[in-house]
Structures are given as structure tokens and as C-alpha cells.
Design a protein around this motif. Structure first.
Motif, short mmCIF file in Angstrom:
data_model
loop_
_atom_site.label_atom_id
_atom_site.label_comp_id
_atom_site.label_asym_id
_atom_site.label_seq_id
_atom_site.Cartn_x
_atom_site.Cartn_y
_atom_site.Cartn_z
N VAL A 73 96.25 31.50 38.11
CA VAL A 73 97.22 30.68 38.93
C VAL A 73 96.87 29.78 39.36
O VAL A 73 96.45 29.05 40.43
CB VAL A 73 98.32 31.87 39.53
CG1 VAL A 73 99.70 30.61 39.85
CG2 VAL A 73 98.20 32.71 39.37
N LEU A 74 97.23 27.98 38.78
CA LEU A 74 96.91 27.14 39.36
C LEU A 74 97.94 26.86 40.75
O LEU A 74 98.59 27.18 41.27
CB LEU A 74 97.23 25.55 38.48
CG LEU A 74 96.83 24.36 38.79
CD1 LEU A 74 95.80 24.13 39.03
CD2 LEU A 74 97.71 23.53 37.67
N ASN A 75 97.18 26.37 41.65
CA ASN A 75 97.13 25.71 42.76
C ASN A 75 97.64 24.54 42.57
O ASN A 75 96.77 23.58 42.54
CB ASN A 75 95.78 25.68 43.86
CG ASN A 75 96.10 25.34 45.60
OD1 ASN A 75 96.92 24.81 45.91
ND2 ASN A 75 95.24 25.64 46.12
N HIS A 76 98.93 23.98 43.25
CA HIS A 76 99.41 22.26 43.41
C HIS A 76 98.88 21.11 43.70
O HIS A 76 99.44 20.41 43.25
CB HIS A 76 100.69 22.55 42.64
CG HIS A 76 100.90 23.02 40.82
ND1 HIS A 76 101.35 21.70 40.14
CD2 HIS A 76 101.35 23.71 40.60
CE1 HIS A 76 101.40 22.68 39.23
NE2 HIS A 76 101.00 23.92 39.24
N GLU A 77 98.80 22.02 45.26
CA GLU A 77 98.02 21.74 46.24
C GLU A 77 96.75 20.91 45.64
O GLU A 77 96.51 19.53 46.19
CB GLU A 77 97.91 22.02 46.90
CG GLU A 77 97.20 21.61 48.95
CD GLU A 77 96.83 22.02 50.31
OE1 GLU A 77 96.83 23.09 49.90
OE2 GLU A 77 97.44 22.30 50.70
#
Ligand code: ADP
Ligand code: MG
Ligand code: ZN
Length: 480
Positions: A54-58
Motif C-alpha cells: 500500500v503506497l505511502n503518500h508522504e
């Protein structure tokens, strides 16, 4: 060191920067440094079957900010790819990276060249990828252990064009890039600890040749100094080969710190075939205009702009301004000091001359040593005539080692400048009485001896007499 003048070096750098996100790129594990081995891992880190990233948008935001800061093109659509290889510290057997469609392309960083002009070093791309784990060998016999804490930490890879022409330019580029990521707060820039890592691609060619020579890729460079030394060594090695009629073999070479040379690690033939393909578990990354705009608004003042502002706001030379803005911590520190004292120029002299001299290798230590307001108070004491500049330097050294304030040290050691005229007068008289020879020579015309008398009085007062007063009094007494 200069290379054979018939040749020029061509260098391109690949920099990996660990991003300062709280959690990893594709799972919720923390990224803190220094935890016990395998204490910060989960099924995603360990690549258990069936897990999904799940991609970490930070992390995406940090890479976008960097892309904006280097004036690159932010691709509204980019994608993740699998880079396949087998290594014990990579349990999945592949690294999630970006390949065909990276997040950022076509940026650049301005550097000052050896010749004193400015030059833009192109940045081909910035892409996002995960870091791998670490194999541990030290103190272990007959086995290697694997620590997966680093697995999945978000990295930005910044790839430069082969635009650099000397080791000094490469060092300059790295300093600028490091300052940039520190300003942005996206990476701590620590090369020794490996949060900023650099591989250098080096080739040489005869001046005037428009084709690029065969390159070697240098690894294991964990400080800017080593990057520069390794490049110098490698360019000379390649020139020697060409001069003796041999050819360069494209290969990956390791910098041997102890021996100061590069050593072949693997040739092109042994290079991996990574079998890149689009990552099936992650959708393409689409960015909205609003998101990019809002990140642009959040950009802090960057080194170049801050340098120009320092020159105009504080009337500093371009040299001082550049030194002070090379690191964000130092620049912030300087502004605190300058804001609290009457002379911004004096503040600059003390920060660049005294403080930075101690922290040559790591300017960011400054703020950990002497709080800016404590330095400001010390400078105020000089300005108010409480102590001389010379004594202030001793006080500063004590502040650094004892963590006491300037006032406390001056008070404790009785370093206040003597302004009591009677006391200085007594010292002047004592010195004149003790030096009859010099006195008569002075009166016979050797007026240069004034400096001798001033020195004696300063010594007698342990440097505390006000020098202007000493001069005035001496001249009066010497005149007879
Ligand atoms: P790879 O993916 O194999 O590392 P790239 O084409 O992405 O190869 O190039 C990596 C780096 O090598 C870039 O920074 C680029 O500027 C640099 N580079 C490419 N060719 C040369 C060359 N002939 N001499 C020096 N640097 C080069
Ligand atoms: Mg490479
Ligand atoms: Zn995890």
C-alpha cells in the motif's frame, strides 16, 4: 591533483536518498534508525505470500517536493516496476522501483565550477523505490545474518546527466543536492550512516572528442571526500590504460578506502538482467494539479534564494552568504544570532570564522553545541564593551566545552574588561617603572616601542584593560 591535460573526465552520479517518512514505503512499519535487528518488520517486509503493498503518500510528496526544487518535470502519470534479482537481503526476490515512467524527469542543479563560473548539471530523473535489508557478517562465523529493518524504507534515486567534468564539480553537486534535501526536510543527508548514498559513473575522453568513453561505476563511497578521491583515482587509472594502448572494460568497481584505489567487482557480462516489468500489485500513480500546486506552495526558501536574500538583507559578501546558507541549520542559526545583535556582519564573522571552523566536517552540529542566543549574548558583551573580542574567543571555547553561558563564564573568571581608569593607570605606571631602558629609548625617538608598552599593560591586566584607554594613557605618560 590534475589529470593529463589531453583528457577530460566525464562523470554522472546516481544518488540514493532515504526519505524521512515516519513509516515505510509499502507498509506501516516505522523507519526509525537503530532498532534491534528485525524489530521493525512485518509480513510485507518479509515478503510473505499473499501480502499486498500500500503506497505511502508522504514519500510521494517528498519526492515531488524534491522534483519541484530541482525544477524538474513532475510526471502526472508514473508507474512502479519490479526489478528482479536474487540476494539474501531481498526476500521478495524483487525490488519495487520505477523504470519506464519515473516520477520526475529533466531537472537540474546549479553549481559553481572550478573556473569560477556557474553551470547547470542536468538531472535525468528522480524515481521512488524501496531500500533492501542488510546482511550482517561481523562477528559471525560460518553464516551471514539478515536484518530486514531497512527493507521497505523509501528511497529517492536521483540520476544526473554525465555533465560533471571534475572531482571538484562532483563534490560541489553533491553538496548542493545534500543541502537541498536537508532544506526540504526530505532526507537527513548523512552519508556516513548511509541515508544518502552515491555511486559515481566515470569515464574519460580526449579533449574535443564528442563521444563518451566507456564508463566504470564506482561503489562504496560514503563521504563526499571519498567520492572525489575515488573519481580522481579512477580517471587516472583509465587514462593510464588508454595511454598504454589498452581499452577500458565497462564494469562495477569498489572503492577501497584503506588503500585508496578502486577494484573490479563485476564486469558488464556479469551484470544482472533485472527483467523489469510493471508492478502488478500497484496501480499507476496519478497526480492531480492541485496536489502538485499545494506542494509547490509548501516549499521552503531554498539555498540559492536564501543566499541572495542574505546578501541584500544583511549586506554580506557572496562568499559569506554562500557559506552561511550551505546548510539550513547554519542559516537558521545565523539568522537567530543576527536578529539579536547590532551588527549582522559581526555575527557572520563569528559564525563563519569561529563556529564553523570547529565543525568543518559537519556544519549541522553547530546548533547542538552553542545555542544561537548564547552566542548572541556573547557578541552583545563585546559590543557593549564588557569584554574584548580577543577574550570573547576564549569565552566561546569555554562555552563549547562547559555548556555554560557567556555571562556565567565572564562573571566566574572575572573577565570583564577593566574600564576603571585608575586601575589601568596604575598598571601603566607599574609597567613604565619596570622598563626604564625601553622608556629612555622611546623618549630618544624609538616610538615603535609603544606597541611593546601596550603589550606589557595588556599582559599585566590579563587582557582585560580596554585597549583604547591603554593607548591613550600610555601616550600621555610617555610624552612625559
Ligand atoms: P545504469 O542504469 O546502468 O546505471 P544509466 O544509463 O542510467 O545506466 O546511467 C547511470 C549514470 O551513468 C547516469 O548518472 C549517467 O549520467 C552516467 N553515465 C552514462 N554514461 C556515462 C559515461 N560514458 N561516462 C560517465 N558517466 C556516464
Ligand atoms: Mg547504475
Ligand atoms: Zn513492514
Amino acid at each position: 591533483m590534475a589529470i593529463d591535460p589531453h583528457y577530460e573526465m566525464v562523470i554522472g552520479l546516481e544518488v540514493h536518498a532515504q526519505m524521512l517518512t515516519r513509516s515505510k514505503l509499502f507498509c506501516g512499519c516505522p523507519t526509525r534508525f537503530g532498532a534491534g535487528a528485525n524489530r521493525q518488520i512485518c509480513p510485507v517486509c518479509a515478503a510473505f505470500p499473499g501480502v499486498l503493498p500500500v503506497l505511502n503518500h508522504e514519500a510521494v510528496d517528498m519526492a515531488i517536493k524534491t522534483g519541484l526544487a530541482i525544477e524538474g518535470r513532475i510526471n502526472r502519470l508514473s508507474e512502479f516496476s519490479r526489478k528482479n534479482y536474487f540476494y539474501p537481503d531481498l526476500p521478495a526476490g524483487y525490488q519495487i522501483s520505477q523504470y519506464e515512467l519515473p516520477l520526475v524527469e529533466q531537472g537540474g542543479i546549479w553549481i559553481d565550477t572550478d573556473a569560477g563560473s556557474r553551470k547547470r548539471i542536468g538531472i535525468t530523473r528522480i524515481h521512488i523505490e524501496v531500500d533492501a535489508g542488510k546482511s550482517l557478517h561481523e562477528g559471525i562465523v560460518g553464516a551471514s545474518w539478515v536484518d530486514l529493518n531497512r527493507t521497505g524504507i523509501p528511497l529517492m534515486e536521483v540520476v544526473s546527466e554525465p555533465d560533471l567534468r571534475s572531482a571538484a564539480e562532483a563534490g560541489e553537486y553533491l553538496k548542493r543536492l545534500r543541502a537541498m534535501v536537508r532544506y526540504l526536510g526530505v532526507c537527513d543527508g548523512n552519508m556516513e550512516e548511509g541515508s544518502l548514498r552515491c555511486d559515481a559513473n566515470v569515464s574519460v575522453r580526449r579533449h574535443g572528442d564528442s563521444r563518451l568513453g566507456t564508463r566504470c561505476e564506482l561503489k562504496n563511497l560514503n563521504s563526499i571526500r571519498h567520492v572525489m578521491r575515488a573519481i580522481e583515482y579512477e580517471a587516472e587509472r583509465q587514462i593510464d590504460l588508454l595511454e598504454s594502448g589498452q581499452t577500458i572494460r565497462q564494469e562495477t568497481r569498489l572503492w577501497d578506502v584503506n588503500q585508496g584505489l578502486t577494484r573490479s567487482m563485476r564486469g558488464k557480462e556479469e551484470a544482472h538482467d533485472y527483467r523489469y516489468f510493471p508492478e502488478p500489485d500497484l496501480p499507476p500513480l496519478r497526480l492531480s494539479e492541485e496536489r502538485i500546486e499545494s506542494l509547490r506552495q509548501q516549499l521552503p526558501e531554498l539555498p540559492e534564494a536564501r543566499c541572495r536574500r542574505f546578501m541584500s538583507q544583511y549586506s554580506l559578501s557572496d562568499y559569506d552568504a554562500a557559506v552561511l546558507t550551505a546548510s539550513r541549520d547554519v542559516a537558521d542559526y545565523y539568522e537567530q544570532v543576527a536578529g539579536a545583535v547590532a551588527s549582522a556582519k559581526m555575527a557572520a564573522n563569528w559564525v563563519t570564522g569561529e563556529l564553523l571552523a570547529w565543525f568543518n566536517d559537519d556544519p549541522d552540529q553547530t546548533k547542538r553545541s552553542i545555542p544561537a542566543l548564547h552566542l548572541a549574548r556573547l557578541l552583545q558583551m563585546i559590543q557593549n564593551g564588557v569584554i574584548s573580542g580577543k577574550i570573547a574567543k576564549d569565552v566561546l571555547a569555554r562555552m563549547y566545552t562547559s555548556a555554560q553561558t557567556a555571562e556565567a563564564i565572564v562573571e566566574q573568571l572575572g573577565l570583564q574588561q577593566m574600564t576603571d581608569t585608575a586601575a589601568i593607570e596604575a598598571a601603566v605606571q607599574a609597567v613604565l617603572q619596570a622598563s626604564p631602558d625601553e622608556l629612555s629609548r622611546y623618549r630618544a625617538g624609538q616610538t615603535k616601542l609603544l606597541a611593546f608598552f601596550v603589550g606589557q599593560v595588556m599582559k599585566a591586566t590579563r587582557g582585560k584593560a580596554n585597549p583604547t584607554q591603554v593607548n591613550e594613557l600610555l601616550q600621555r605618560y610617555l610624552a612625559g
